[in-house]
Design a protein around this motif. Sequence first.
Motif, mmCIF file in Angstrom:
data_model
loop_
_atom_site.group_PDB
_atom_site.id
_atom_site.type_symbol
_atom_site.label_atom_id
_atom_site.label_comp_id
_atom_site.label_asym_id
_atom_site.label_seq_id
_atom_site.Cartn_x
_atom_site.Cartn_y
_atom_site.Cartn_z
ATOM 1 N N VAL A 61 13.053 -69.692 -26.564
ATOM 2 C CA VAL A 61 12.576 -68.751 -25.546
ATOM 3 C C VAL A 61 13.746 -68.099 -24.812
ATOM 4 O O VAL A 61 13.758 -66.895 -24.553
ATOM 5 C CB VAL A 61 11.636 -69.464 -24.559
ATOM 6 N N LEU A 62 14.751 -68.899 -24.468
ATOM 7 C CA LEU A 62 15.899 -68.349 -23.758
ATOM 8 C C LEU A 62 16.675 -67.369 -24.626
ATOM 9 O O LEU A 62 17.174 -66.351 -24.142
ATOM 10 C CB LEU A 62 16.811 -69.478 -23.278
ATOM 11 N N LEU A 63 16.783 -67.657 -25.925
ATOM 12 C CA LEU A 63 17.456 -66.719 -26.827
ATOM 13 C C LEU A 63 16.695 -65.394 -26.901
ATOM 14 O O LEU A 63 17.280 -64.319 -26.891
ATOM 15 C CB LEU A 63 17.585 -67.334 -28.225
ATOM 16 N N VAL A 64 15.370 -65.482 -26.990
ATOM 17 C CA VAL A 64 14.549 -64.272 -27.039
ATOM 18 C C VAL A 64 14.675 -63.494 -25.733
ATOM 19 O O VAL A 64 14.751 -62.259 -25.720
ATOM 20 C CB VAL A 64 13.075 -64.631 -27.319
ATOM 21 N N ALA A 65 14.717 -64.227 -24.620
ATOM 22 C CA ALA A 65 14.721 -63.579 -23.310
ATOM 23 C C ALA A 65 16.027 -62.879 -22.984
ATOM 24 O O ALA A 65 16.039 -61.859 -22.302
ATOM 25 C CB ALA A 65 14.416 -64.611 -22.221
ATOM 26 N N GLY A 66 17.137 -63.420 -23.478
ATOM 27 C CA GLY A 66 18.390 -62.785 -23.076
ATOM 28 C C GLY A 66 19.608 -63.246 -23.819
ATOM 29 O O GLY A 66 20.732 -63.012 -23.361
ATOM 30 N N GLY A 67 19.444 -63.933 -24.932
ATOM 31 C CA GLY A 67 20.580 -64.343 -25.738
ATOM 32 C C GLY A 67 21.478 -65.327 -25.014
ATOM 33 O O GLY A 67 21.038 -66.131 -24.187
ATOM 34 N N LEU A 68 22.781 -65.251 -25.302
ATOM 35 C CA LEU A 68 23.738 -66.195 -24.736
ATOM 36 C C LEU A 68 23.786 -66.107 -23.216
ATOM 37 O O LEU A 68 23.960 -67.112 -22.531
ATOM 38 C CB LEU A 68 25.126 -65.922 -25.322
ATOM 39 N N THR B 102 8.795 -66.916 -18.740
ATOM 40 C CA THR B 102 9.752 -66.152 -19.537
ATOM 41 C C THR B 102 9.058 -65.396 -20.657
ATOM 42 O O THR B 102 9.361 -64.228 -20.931
ATOM 43 C CB THR B 102 10.826 -67.090 -20.113
ATOM 44 N N ILE B 103 8.108 -66.055 -21.333
ATOM 45 C CA ILE B 103 7.371 -65.410 -22.425
ATOM 46 C C ILE B 103 6.573 -64.217 -21.916
ATOM 47 O O ILE B 103 6.542 -63.147 -22.536
ATOM 48 C CB ILE B 103 6.439 -66.420 -23.112
ATOM 49 N N LEU B 104 5.937 -64.378 -20.766
ATOM 50 C CA LEU B 104 5.062 -63.336 -20.243
ATOM 51 C C LEU B 104 5.829 -62.190 -19.586
ATOM 52 O O LEU B 104 5.295 -61.091 -19.436
ATOM 53 C CB LEU B 104 4.079 -63.947 -19.228
ATOM 54 N N ASN B 105 7.066 -62.469 -19.183
ATOM 55 C CA ASN B 105 7.830 -61.447 -18.457
ATOM 56 C C ASN B 105 9.259 -61.376 -19.004
ATOM 57 O O ASN B 105 10.221 -61.504 -18.243
ATOM 58 C CB ASN B 105 7.862 -61.773 -16.955
ATOM 59 N N THR B 106 9.372 -61.156 -20.303
ATOM 60 C CA THR B 106 10.686 -61.229 -20.946
ATOM 61 C C THR B 106 11.682 -60.254 -20.323
ATOM 62 O O THR B 106 12.809 -60.636 -19.984
ATOM 63 C CB THR B 106 10.555 -60.949 -22.456
ATOM 64 N N GLY C 242 6.398 -74.381 -17.295
ATOM 65 C CA GLY C 242 6.115 -73.220 -16.439
ATOM 66 C C GLY C 242 7.191 -72.160 -16.570
ATOM 67 O O GLY C 242 6.889 -70.954 -16.661
ATOM 68 N N ILE C 243 8.462 -72.584 -16.594
ATOM 69 C CA ILE C 243 9.557 -71.626 -16.761
ATOM 70 C C ILE C 243 9.456 -70.934 -18.114
ATOM 71 O O ILE C 243 9.675 -69.723 -18.237
ATOM 72 C CB ILE C 243 10.917 -72.350 -16.612
ATOM 73 N N VAL C 244 9.099 -71.711 -19.156
ATOM 74 C CA VAL C 244 8.963 -71.144 -20.501
ATOM 75 C C VAL C 244 7.876 -70.079 -20.532
ATOM 76 O O VAL C 244 8.073 -68.973 -21.056
ATOM 77 C CB VAL C 244 8.666 -72.256 -21.530
ATOM 78 N N GLY D 86 13.636 -77.542 -28.336
ATOM 79 C CA GLY D 86 13.684 -76.438 -29.287
ATOM 80 C C GLY D 86 12.977 -75.204 -28.763
ATOM 81 O O GLY D 86 13.471 -74.071 -28.916
ATOM 82 N N VAL D 87 11.820 -75.397 -28.132
ATOM 83 C CA VAL D 87 11.058 -74.276 -27.574
ATOM 84 C C VAL D 87 11.863 -73.576 -26.478
ATOM 85 O O VAL D 87 11.939 -72.333 -26.442
ATOM 86 C CB VAL D 87 9.701 -74.762 -27.033
ATOM 87 N N VAL D 88 12.483 -74.349 -25.590
ATOM 88 C CA VAL D 88 13.268 -73.755 -24.503
ATOM 89 C C VAL D 88 14.442 -72.964 -25.064
ATOM 90 O O VAL D 88 14.707 -71.834 -24.624
ATOM 91 C CB VAL D 88 13.764 -74.858 -23.541
#
Length: 535
Positions: free
Chosen positions: A474-481, A43-47, A38-40, A469-471
């Motif tokens: 997704v987190l890198l795409v959403a906001g990097g480090l 994040t994808i839908l609301n980057t 759900g968190i993933v 790996g997916v998490v």
Amino acid sequence: MSKMSKIARFGGPRDQRNALGMIVHPVVFYASAALIIGIVFLTILNTQQIDTLFSSIQEGMSNYFGWLYVLAMNLFLVFTVFLGFSRYGNIRLGGPDAEPDFSIWGWFAMLFSAGMGIGLLFFGVAEPIYHYGNNPLGADQNGLAARDAMTITFYHWGLHAWGVYAMVGLSLAFFGFTRNLPLTIRSAFYPILGDRVRGWLGNTIDTVAVVATLFGVATSLGLGVQQVSAGLEYLFDIEQTTTVMVLLIAGITGMATISVVLGLDAGIQSLSKLNIVLAGLLMFFLLAVGPTLFLLDNFVQNLGNYIQRLPSLAFWTEGLRGEEEAGWQNSWTIFYWAWWIAWSPFVGMFIARISRGRTIREFITGVLLVPVVVSFLWLTVFGGTALHNELFGPGTIAAAVSDSLDTSIYVLFEGYPLAIVTSVLAMIVVIVFFVTSSDSGSFVIDIITSGGHENPPVGQRIFWALLEGVVAAVLLVAGGLGALQTASITAGLPFAIVLLVMCYSLIKGLRQEYVQFGSIYERQADPTTPDRETH
């Protein structure tokens, strides 16, 4: 019915597969998976919105609960050291008749491997140099600033990190091996909750542990892939883009999946041994070709400075700094403390599994000293070489760290022979750590979500390896480090509360054990001890 007989009856999980051939806890597995997925998706839908939210969460939790992280990590360390020196140190994990599964040197070797990871490669050069140029303790002279930089780095990677790992590992080993409970986090709360650990409270504890572990592992995977991607750009002009990093995560997660299929012996154990050899070659090569005498002198000096300044650093919260000056600790110490807490079920489970038959005193001494000394040696060699470059050499590392933390280790190697070979070797080491972290993390998560089964079906571990790996991607795409740091801080906070309660539960369990078998443990520790009546 006695407490001991109740505990014995609680037993372990049944080897019973569901209609899909899986061995899962019907609540913990699906609740954890649903929450993480759900968190993933959110994040994808609301980057863009998630990126803003992550920044707000990190700032809020660090500002308002930083003191709690600092206090909790001190309590974990003091509690662990107390147990080692107390009468409970004589208790043997697995019961009075248990014998160690591994020789002392084999056990030390595995603790050594647990003490190494992606983080040391990522921060080994960058962190001392960063603190040297941005000293939070105020020293502005070269020698003093370098001294403080190494002391702060040792503080972040030293006894506090392994104090929380030791506490969690000891709890799992004691209740799992000595009290014959399932090897899950909930079992550590049996003295408080009794049979209610099988209800919603136990389910909540295990679910929080799974989420914290997965985001902790995902943070390490994200850090590792950033460093590999930076190395590819630095050495081979392959641009470091989000797409490249996501592809790297996909490829390395695929390798981790193959390791899962091969199993513990042919997969993770073989890769771990390989990585120890490669990392050791890298470190001793740099020690030999670098400023050897400077590094040996400073290893001893760094240890002394760390021991001397540990009490004041341990309780420092930037409380007297102005709002415009505060914030360093949120980005460094609070991030580390949350990261270690989030990793504690993973590392704790690993060291618990290899420590059956050890006394609590042996366990705590080994876990606190062996990985810490190895980590300090690594940090001295890499961080010390970088500081030597700044103090007496061309001074190229600080600019590299300022430009990008990811490339600092490659810039360091550039000043020494075989730079291409050592840089490529460093990337290989990061990749193998990536694979072993993903494989081991998925294995630990699967044990928890299966209700404590020590060898769940391979398909379930594949699922968790892929999800990690997916998490990370997704987190890198959403906001990097920054997003990765926020994930660790957010997941670590509720689990810190869980661990504080775990300390109380563990002491209750140890008291019960000592009432029943204390005289046996005392005679094992000192055969001249006279017998006494057990109650």
